[in-house]
Design a protein around this motif. Sequence first.
Motif, mmCIF file in Angstrom:
data_model
loop_
_atom_site.group_PDB
_atom_site.id
_atom_site.type_symbol
_atom_site.label_atom_id
_atom_site.label_comp_id
_atom_site.label_asym_id
_atom_site.label_seq_id
_atom_site.Cartn_x
_atom_site.Cartn_y
_atom_site.Cartn_z
ATOM 1 N N LEU A 110 0.842 -1.210 0.000
ATOM 2 C CA LEU A 110 0.000 0.000 0.000
ATOM 3 C C LEU A 110 0.872 1.252 0.000
ATOM 4 C CD1 LEU A 110 -2.748 -1.202 2.517
ATOM 5 C CD2 LEU A 110 -3.034 -0.821 0.057
ATOM 6 N N GLU A 119 2.473 2.333 -3.273
ATOM 7 C CA GLU A 119 1.649 3.158 -4.168
ATOM 8 C C GLU A 119 1.988 4.641 -4.011
ATOM 9 O OE1 GLU A 119 -0.714 2.592 -6.548
ATOM 10 O OE2 GLU A 119 0.127 0.564 -6.422
ATOM 11 N N LEU A 120 2.385 5.010 -2.811
ATOM 12 C CA LEU A 120 2.657 6.421 -2.520
ATOM 13 C C LEU A 120 4.095 6.817 -2.854
ATOM 14 C CD1 LEU A 120 0.539 6.645 0.713
ATOM 15 C CD2 LEU A 120 0.121 7.924 -1.389
ATOM 16 N N LYS A 121 4.811 5.898 -3.517
ATOM 17 C CA LYS A 121 6.131 6.296 -4.044
ATOM 18 C C LYS A 121 5.985 6.779 -5.485
ATOM 19 C CE LYS A 121 8.472 2.533 -3.017
ATOM 20 N NZ LYS A 121 9.446 1.517 -2.597
ATOM 21 N N LYS A 122 4.784 6.545 -6.056
ATOM 22 C CA LYS A 122 4.540 7.001 -7.435
ATOM 23 C C LYS A 122 4.086 8.457 -7.419
ATOM 24 C CE LYS A 122 2.915 2.324 -8.428
ATOM 25 N NZ LYS A 122 1.675 1.511 -8.480
ATOM 26 N N GLY A 123 4.112 9.083 -8.593
ATOM 27 C CA GLY A 123 3.593 10.458 -8.693
ATOM 28 C C GLY A 123 4.700 11.489 -8.597
ATOM 29 N N LYS A 124 4.343 12.721 -8.963
ATOM 30 C CA LYS A 124 5.361 13.764 -9.094
ATOM 31 C C LYS A 124 5.773 14.397 -7.781
ATOM 32 C CE LYS A 124 5.142 15.294 -13.825
ATOM 33 N NZ LYS A 124 4.586 16.238 -14.785
ATOM 34 N N TRP A 125 4.848 14.467 -6.813
ATOM 35 C CA TRP A 125 5.171 15.135 -5.555
ATOM 36 C C TRP A 125 6.122 14.283 -4.744
ATOM 37 C CZ3 TRP A 125 5.065 19.880 -4.125
ATOM 38 C CH2 TRP A 125 5.190 20.221 -2.779
ATOM 39 N N ILE A 126 7.052 14.915 -4.090
ATOM 40 C CA ILE A 126 8.057 14.191 -3.313
ATOM 41 C C ILE A 126 7.393 13.239 -2.316
ATOM 42 C CG2 ILE A 126 8.268 16.172 -1.743
ATOM 43 C CD1 ILE A 126 11.212 15.326 -1.356
ATOM 44 N N SER A 127 7.911 12.023 -2.259
ATOM 45 C CA SER A 127 7.238 10.964 -1.499
ATOM 46 C C SER A 127 7.795 10.813 -0.086
ATOM 47 C CB SER A 127 7.390 9.634 -2.232
ATOM 48 O OG SER A 127 6.963 8.573 -1.403
ATOM 49 N N PHE A 128 6.902 10.915 0.897
ATOM 50 C CA PHE A 128 7.329 10.692 2.288
ATOM 51 C C PHE A 128 7.704 9.230 2.505
ATOM 52 C CE2 PHE A 128 3.805 8.385 4.318
ATOM 53 C CZ PHE A 128 2.851 8.448 3.307
ATOM 54 N N GLU A 145 11.156 8.884 1.678
ATOM 55 C CA GLU A 145 11.971 9.475 2.739
ATOM 56 C C GLU A 145 12.118 8.522 3.925
ATOM 57 O OE1 GLU A 145 13.885 12.175 2.684
ATOM 58 O OE2 GLU A 145 13.286 12.267 0.583
ATOM 59 N N ILE A 146 11.032 7.840 4.277
ATOM 60 C CA ILE A 146 11.143 6.880 5.386
ATOM 61 C C ILE A 146 12.093 5.744 4.977
ATOM 62 C CG2 ILE A 146 9.908 5.360 6.992
ATOM 63 C CD1 ILE A 146 7.372 7.005 6.533
ATOM 64 N N ARG A 189 14.579 5.946 2.853
ATOM 65 C CA ARG A 189 15.959 6.462 2.877
ATOM 66 C C ARG A 189 16.480 6.524 4.315
ATOM 67 N NH1 ARG A 189 16.257 12.021 -0.333
ATOM 68 N NH2 ARG A 189 18.430 11.551 -0.812
ATOM 69 N N PHE A 232 11.020 19.350 9.314
ATOM 70 C CA PHE A 232 11.341 20.780 9.171
ATOM 71 C C PHE A 232 10.098 21.499 8.685
ATOM 72 C CE2 PHE A 232 15.596 19.007 8.881
ATOM 73 C CZ PHE A 232 16.276 19.841 9.742
#
Lengths: 361, 396
Positions: free
Chosen positions: B9, B12-21, B24-25, B27, B120
Amino acid sequence: MAEEVKKKRLTDVGPHDYNEYLSPMIKKNYGKWAYHEILDTATMVHVSENGDKLYTVRMGSPRLVSGSFVRDICDVADKYCGGFLRFTTRNNVEFLIEDEKNVEPLKKDLEKLGYNPGGIGNIVANIVHTQGWVHCHTSASDASGVVKSVMDELYEYFVEDKLPSKVRIAFACCLNMCGSVSSSDIAIVGTHKKPPRIDAERLRNLCEIPSTIAACPTNSIRPDTVDGKPGVKVNEETCVFCGSCYTVCPAMPIANAENDGLSIWVGGKVSNARTKPTFSKLAIPFIPNDPPRWPGVVEAVKTILNAYKKGAEPGERVGEWIERIGWSRFFKVTGFPFTKYHIDDFRLGETTMNYSAHTRL
Amino acid sequence: MGKKHQTPLLDELKKGKWISFVREIERAAEKSERTEDLLGQVEESYRDKVNHWKHGGMAGVKGYGAGMVGRFSEFPEKYPGIKECHSMRIIPSAGFFYNSDFLRKLADISEKHAGGLLNFHGATGNIQILGMSQAEAEDAFQAIAELGFDLGGSGSDLRTPSCCAGQARCEFANYDTMKICHDLTEEYQDELHRPAFNYKFKFKFSGCANDCVASAARSDLAFIGTWKDKIKINQGEVKNYVQKFNVQKYVLDKCPTKCMWFEGDNLVIDDENCVKCMHCINEMPKALRAGDEKGASILIGAKAPLVTGPRMGMMLVPFYDINEDAKNDYEQLKALISNMWEFWDEFGVSRERIGELIGRVGLNTFLEGIGLEPMPEMVEHPRSNPFIKFTEEGEE
């Protein structure tokens, strides 16, 4: 034989001196800026009284970032900005550039790294939001996932200037509303619609009964005797499912997988420009949680944005547009149903009725 | 190395143009292994549609009652890495200005002593380091203190004050927001570190009525820059703007008090009727500038909905001569704050914000309590009901 010198424990060092983080040009022109111009949705320039020009490149961030993200933006700041950068209230990163030649290469580097320069002008600003399921115990929904879904869909409005004015969207995962959510052009708020459950035994051990009773905005919590011992009961007729009692008493959980979701609010504003600051008003009382992409919420936000884009005059914020066309027309043009939940029956609710013959027919 | 938990699930939120949280988790998890378990638990929340954190819990450092927020996983056996997942709040640099040297060191601390994740900034304006255990708190705190930074507010205390970019990078700033934010944070450290209030109390500082830090929507005491004398007009630049866009329609007609008009080609402003809303200055920054007698309006009582409903900040001090008072170490302001806190301490109840207290006892009682006189600027209009409580002293 030298005795080991124990390092003194540091405490109460207080706030750091910000002067250390001001670039030479900022120090020189502190309080002496004359005007600024927006060059594109990622760039603006501040011009000082003596003609110095400071360029700012803004990029979005998801607020929740890794150490690697921090190192990325530090590398960019070192390469182009002498290491100086700042953040905005809405969690954007701003690179502060003294040499105009560095502006475009910096933006290219950000794009190469997969970051999102933008967010200045008549745009959808970065969505301020809360922790959600990632890190909060009172959340009625996730925050980052909804925000990501909405921003993916509205991305063109972050990078292109094509709205009547700026649109500030905010997200809070419960009614505690961390952040200035309740005064946003569009607010998305985590909402419960079932009363708290009472774990009588844990309540006896963990909660202070008077403060639990005092936490309720509608006096729906009353003292009760459970199995011959002191406890509380909830009047479900008057409970408004706000979750305030859970904030003070862990034995009254309210999160409910099947019944939690989000409400949508519109027309709030913080700035005093033209009109006074206002709270956002209810547009949609409830949309069920639908992870991972919350399509219902995304659709609702798009509907509002499209109606606003079509109907507002240049320079009008969402609330000013609605004020001009009237709430009846807002519901007509968006197609959102007006329900009993839109009529305020809380404290001061009666001040919001239409005491006039003014009506748009 | 394979992923510890499958997260279809979240993926799915790694797709798309907006930077993905989510990215980040991930990384963060590459540097701080415990954060793998955060991904696992959040995925479980996405599946169950409910959060999986226990209610609150204690975390902190010696001598402080604030600065850390305890967070414990509901499933410590399944996700041992986040059994304890506390956050540490750090007072930001005023205006959120930093350099790369500090941020890199902070990133290192977040990976060494916590889950490698940061905010931040948080909603109030703290830097937050996420995913810390109690055992690591002291070392993390000392590492942060060695960088010259301190912990922020939490609980029933003075929350970390915050301010806009102010005079560092904005021509609209009517006072030095960063200086007063820094100075008062320094002054009230004890109130910030050691909770002794009925509930939280927030200061926010905005340089003008655009209110970029939303001070009047979310701080108990909001300082909004303003000026007393005339707006300075550069008639040549006004003419340039007239060439560029419809100044009459988009500036003059939108003035809330209609206090400006053209006489011939010249712009005229009835400054006595100007409410300092900033609209005309926003639209024509090269032509119009605030006057020279600068200061701040102080608004009181803003807060979010819980418990008795949201409140917007209301006018308390129409003009506070901040520059003059700064010369005397804010003597006048500190006396006002002290009176307010005493009144709140004496008459407020637990979890009652100062705005709610004023709502409960009435503005008159509050003004008497803190020694301020009633002024017409404080109200939208005088009362329209006749239920007046006459008192002996009111007739003097």
